[in-house]
Scaffold this motif. Sequence first.
Motif, mmCIF file in Angstrom:
data_model
loop_
_atom_site.group_PDB
_atom_site.id
_atom_site.type_symbol
_atom_site.label_atom_id
_atom_site.label_comp_id
_atom_site.label_asym_id
_atom_site.label_seq_id
_atom_site.Cartn_x
_atom_site.Cartn_y
_atom_site.Cartn_z
ATOM 1 N N SER A 219 3.515 82.243 62.333
ATOM 2 C CA SER A 219 2.364 81.992 61.461
ATOM 3 C C SER A 219 1.932 83.241 60.700
ATOM 4 O O SER A 219 1.349 83.138 59.625
ATOM 5 N N VAL A 220 2.261 84.414 61.226
ATOM 6 C CA VAL A 220 1.811 85.668 60.614
ATOM 7 C C VAL A 220 2.970 86.526 60.103
ATOM 8 O O VAL A 220 2.800 87.303 59.173
ATOM 9 N N TYR A 221 4.156 86.355 60.703
ATOM 10 C CA TYR A 221 5.282 87.251 60.402
ATOM 11 C C TYR A 221 6.521 86.501 59.932
ATOM 12 O O TYR A 221 6.772 85.375 60.354
ATOM 13 N N ASN A 222 7.308 87.196 59.118
ATOM 14 C CA ASN A 222 8.676 86.792 58.815
ATOM 15 C C ASN A 222 9.569 87.597 59.744
ATOM 16 O O ASN A 222 9.630 88.828 59.628
ATOM 17 N N VAL A 223 10.204 86.931 60.686
ATOM 18 C CA VAL A 223 11.111 87.608 61.611
ATOM 19 C C VAL A 223 12.434 87.822 60.882
ATOM 20 O O VAL A 223 13.028 86.883 60.369
ATOM 21 N N THR A 224 12.891 89.079 60.848
ATOM 22 C CA THR A 224 14.118 89.417 60.127
ATOM 23 C C THR A 224 15.286 89.724 61.046
ATOM 24 O O THR A 224 16.429 89.703 60.616
ATOM 25 N N GLU A 225 14.992 90.011 62.301
ATOM 26 C CA GLU A 225 16.049 90.340 63.260
ATOM 27 C C GLU A 225 15.548 89.971 64.648
ATOM 28 O O GLU A 225 14.364 90.141 64.948
ATOM 29 N N ALA A 226 16.427 89.444 65.486
ATOM 30 C CA ALA A 226 16.041 89.038 66.829
ATOM 31 C C ALA A 226 17.192 89.296 67.790
ATOM 32 O O ALA A 226 18.364 89.231 67.404
ATOM 33 N N ALA A 227 16.856 89.590 69.035
ATOM 34 C CA ALA A 227 17.869 89.826 70.057
ATOM 35 C C ALA A 227 17.252 89.682 71.433
ATOM 36 O O ALA A 227 16.031 89.716 71.594
ATOM 37 N N THR A 228 18.096 89.525 72.421
ATOM 38 C CA THR A 228 17.680 89.681 73.808
ATOM 39 C C THR A 228 18.448 90.876 74.346
ATOM 40 O O THR A 228 19.601 91.097 73.982
ATOM 41 N N VAL A 229 17.778 91.665 75.174
ATOM 42 C CA VAL A 229 18.404 92.823 75.801
ATOM 43 C C VAL A 229 18.025 92.842 77.268
ATOM 44 O O VAL A 229 17.024 92.242 77.671
ATOM 45 N N GLN A 230 18.807 93.522 78.047
ATOM 46 C CA GLN A 230 18.534 93.668 79.468
ATOM 47 C C GLN A 230 17.936 95.047 79.708
ATOM 48 O O GLN A 230 18.530 96.058 79.328
ATOM 49 N N LEU A 231 16.760 95.094 80.297
ATOM 50 C CA LEU A 231 16.079 96.343 80.642
ATOM 51 C C LEU A 231 15.914 96.361 82.151
ATOM 52 O O LEU A 231 14.972 95.779 82.678
ATOM 53 N N GLY A 232 16.854 96.964 82.841
ATOM 54 C CA GLY A 232 16.852 96.896 84.296
ATOM 55 C C GLY A 232 17.124 95.468 84.717
ATOM 56 O O GLY A 232 18.093 94.861 84.268
ATOM 57 N N ASP A 233 16.237 94.901 85.541
ATOM 58 C CA ASP A 233 16.445 93.514 85.979
ATOM 59 C C ASP A 233 15.645 92.516 85.149
ATOM 60 O O ASP A 233 15.546 91.350 85.503
ATOM 61 N N VAL A 234 15.084 92.966 84.013
ATOM 62 C CA VAL A 234 14.256 92.107 83.157
ATOM 63 C C VAL A 234 14.936 91.895 81.806
ATOM 64 O O VAL A 234 15.291 92.859 81.129
ATOM 65 N N SER A 235 15.102 90.640 81.417
ATOM 66 C CA SER A 235 15.580 90.318 80.070
ATOM 67 C C SER A 235 14.381 90.364 79.130
ATOM 68 O O SER A 235 13.296 89.914 79.486
ATOM 69 N N ALA A 236 14.602 90.905 77.945
ATOM 70 C CA ALA A 236 13.511 91.039 76.978
ATOM 71 C C ALA A 236 13.898 90.421 75.647
ATOM 72 O O ALA A 236 15.064 90.476 75.241
ATOM 73 N N LEU A 237 12.910 89.839 74.984
ATOM 74 C CA LEU A 237 13.074 89.377 73.611
ATOM 75 C C LEU A 237 12.641 90.503 72.690
ATOM 76 O O LEU A 237 11.597 91.127 72.917
ATOM 77 N N LEU A 238 13.430 90.767 71.656
ATOM 78 C CA LEU A 238 13.085 91.772 70.655
ATOM 79 C C LEU A 238 13.094 91.118 69.284
ATOM 80 O O LEU A 238 13.993 90.328 68.978
ATOM 81 N N PHE A 239 12.102 91.465 68.482
ATOM 82 C CA PHE A 239 12.011 90.944 67.123
ATOM 83 C C PHE A 239 11.619 92.069 66.178
ATOM 84 O O PHE A 239 10.772 92.897 66.527
ATOM 85 N N LEU A 240 12.217 92.081 65.000
ATOM 86 C CA LEU A 240 11.746 92.909 63.893
ATOM 87 C C LEU A 240 11.115 91.950 62.906
ATOM 88 O O LEU A 240 11.668 90.875 62.632
#
Length: 180
Positions: A101-122
Amino acid sequence: MKRFATALVLCSVAGLAQAAPLRDGATGLTVDPPAGYIARAEAPDKQHAATFSVKRPSETATGCQVGFTRVPGNARRSQPEINAMIRSPAGQEAGRAALASVYNVTEAATVQLGDVSALLFLANFKPHRKLPPEAQNIRTLFAILETPRGRTSIVCTAQSGEFASRRPEFEAVVRGTTPP
């Protein structure tokens, strides 16, 4: 999902002096700021049980905010179950939809940070009459880390023209954050 050019789990800030980690005693949220950054505890708000500002000493309007929100429903799931949800297409789409509703997402990924999966967005702000004109010159990196205790959100912003050079620093903030 489009992959980030920089693999967060493989990068390090080797050879650079770093400030000491800052930990919230009530929640366990910990931030180890990268070299040249200072982490400061902020007052909890209605949404976050713990909040840190992670910025260069001279920054006021840009830099990173790290916050932890308790999510009672997460307690019913193990970390591997939560990671599977984050990595699923539905989990990734839910994260993207939360920003849409507020952003245009231009890039997205999931990464592993130790034992936690994370969502990343630009993302970039969508034009909106309620936003100041300078918002169109801001680029944002979002990281969302879910654990059985709740959600850790990291939001890092910079002027669009500086974002590429600051991105490794922002990714270091993400890597230096330990969720409860």
